[in-house]
Write a protein that holds these residues in place. Sequence first.
Motif, mmCIF file in Angstrom:
data_model
loop_
_atom_site.group_PDB
_atom_site.id
_atom_site.type_symbol
_atom_site.label_atom_id
_atom_site.label_comp_id
_atom_site.label_asym_id
_atom_site.label_seq_id
_atom_site.Cartn_x
_atom_site.Cartn_y
_atom_site.Cartn_z
ATOM 1 N N ASN A 121 5.573 1.724 -7.005
ATOM 2 C CA ASN A 121 6.300 1.021 -5.956
ATOM 3 C C ASN A 121 5.507 1.114 -4.657
ATOM 4 O O ASN A 121 5.176 2.219 -4.209
ATOM 5 N N GLU A 122 5.203 -0.023 -4.081
ATOM 6 C CA GLU A 122 4.432 -0.061 -2.829
ATOM 7 C C GLU A 122 3.151 0.767 -2.923
ATOM 8 O O GLU A 122 2.801 1.510 -2.017
ATOM 9 N N PHE A 123 2.489 0.653 -4.051
ATOM 10 C CA PHE A 123 1.191 1.310 -4.251
ATOM 11 C C PHE A 123 0.062 0.290 -4.095
ATOM 12 O O PHE A 123 -0.880 0.501 -3.328
ATOM 13 N N LEU A 124 0.176 -0.835 -4.796
ATOM 14 C CA LEU A 124 -0.913 -1.813 -4.791
ATOM 15 C C LEU A 124 -1.175 -2.368 -3.391
ATOM 16 O O LEU A 124 -2.314 -2.692 -3.044
ATOM 17 N N ASP A 125 -0.127 -2.433 -2.556
ATOM 18 C CA ASP A 125 -0.308 -2.997 -1.208
ATOM 19 C C ASP A 125 -1.166 -2.100 -0.323
ATOM 20 O O ASP A 125 -1.652 -2.532 0.719
ATOM 21 N N ILE A 190 6.134 -2.871 -8.429
ATOM 22 C CA ILE A 190 7.085 -3.394 -7.448
ATOM 23 C C ILE A 190 6.363 -3.409 -6.109
ATOM 24 O O ILE A 190 5.849 -2.375 -5.664
ATOM 25 N N ASP A 191 6.311 -4.574 -5.501
ATOM 26 C CA ASP A 191 5.574 -4.662 -4.242
ATOM 27 C C ASP A 191 5.936 -5.948 -3.535
ATOM 28 O O ASP A 191 6.649 -6.783 -4.083
ATOM 29 N N TYR A 192 5.422 -6.121 -2.316
ATOM 30 C CA TYR A 192 5.751 -7.333 -1.596
ATOM 31 C C TYR A 192 4.572 -8.268 -1.578
ATOM 32 O O TYR A 192 3.427 -7.865 -1.472
ATOM 33 N N GLY A 193 4.912 -9.537 -1.732
ATOM 34 C CA GLY A 193 3.882 -10.559 -1.753
ATOM 35 C C GLY A 193 4.434 -11.804 -2.402
ATOM 36 O O GLY A 193 5.488 -11.769 -3.035
#
Length: 311
Positions: A121-125, A190-193
């Motif tokens: 969660n919110e790692f790739l960003d 899980i991330d934003y984009g």
Amino acid sequence: MIERFDHFMARANAAYYAARDPFADFVTAPEISQVFGEIIGGWARIAWEMMGAPRDIMLVEAGPGSGVLMADALRVFKPASVHFIETSPRLREAQGQLVPGAVWHEALADVPARPMILIANEFLDALPVRQFIRRAAGWMERYVEAGDYLEVPVEVALPDDPEGSVREVNEAAEAFVAAAARRGALALFIDYGPEKSSAGESVQAIRDGKHANKLAEPGTADISAHVAFAALGAAARAAGADVQGPVKQNAFLTALGLFQRGDFLARKNPEKAEYLRLAAQRLTAPEAMGSLFKVMAVCPKGFAALPGFET
Ligand code: SAH
């Protein structure tokens, strides 16, 4: 020192996560409500049964922050072992307080070769992006020198965007997702984009909940970029896996019972009812985190539809 932008971002974030308390600067879903981690735990438990319930299942989390997502998830699903991919010694310490018995790794490649459910969660960003800007002569790549951008001509396969357009390429995130795919992991990102990638700059620096200068004082603000789900999905497929989603976070959490679990907890703890209601609202409202945040699963080819991705 002249650094390519992604190298600058990697260095700035390594310094940031090693030294600062990120939750003083921004808030994430597992920090908002215990129900978030419980839902991920429920998802992992069903996913594990769908895998044929391998006894030696590892629950692996990349970039676990405070460790609270895992602590909440473990109330619902008890894997054979818990693994964290975390580079910050400071955050490892915090995670150890909340999740005794976890095993830490520097990178996905260091995680043992056993059946794996991977959550992030919110790692790739937080992973570094390369940035390109279109000029009259063609595409230039952004470098950083003494707090300013520097542009260097580059040969790169990008669409023929209008002059002044910026494109971001997250090679590190694509490599991570491809590696998970090659490992045959069941992974939940899980991330934003956006669902579709387009031109435009999304990199931002956040300090104390406010936008900060990206290039000044590296290591004092969190630098992140929108996650390009289409590119990540393509990377996973190219590595031989299937992709489910992305779906919006509100659809995913609602399908997995966010509101029912919240109501149950509210009846048991009436003093927390208002807090739980506001937390569920924040996680699902389109103008809050419900719509910009997406959930995408990577799974072995031909794997059945996972919970939250059935439609
Ligand atoms: N998942 C948590 C924390 C998100 S912050 C939450 O939802 O609250 C990003 C996390 O990724 C931090 O734990 C940070 O230390 C970690 N991280 C950032 N870059 C990393 C890298 N290259 N390798 C491993 N972990 C990294």
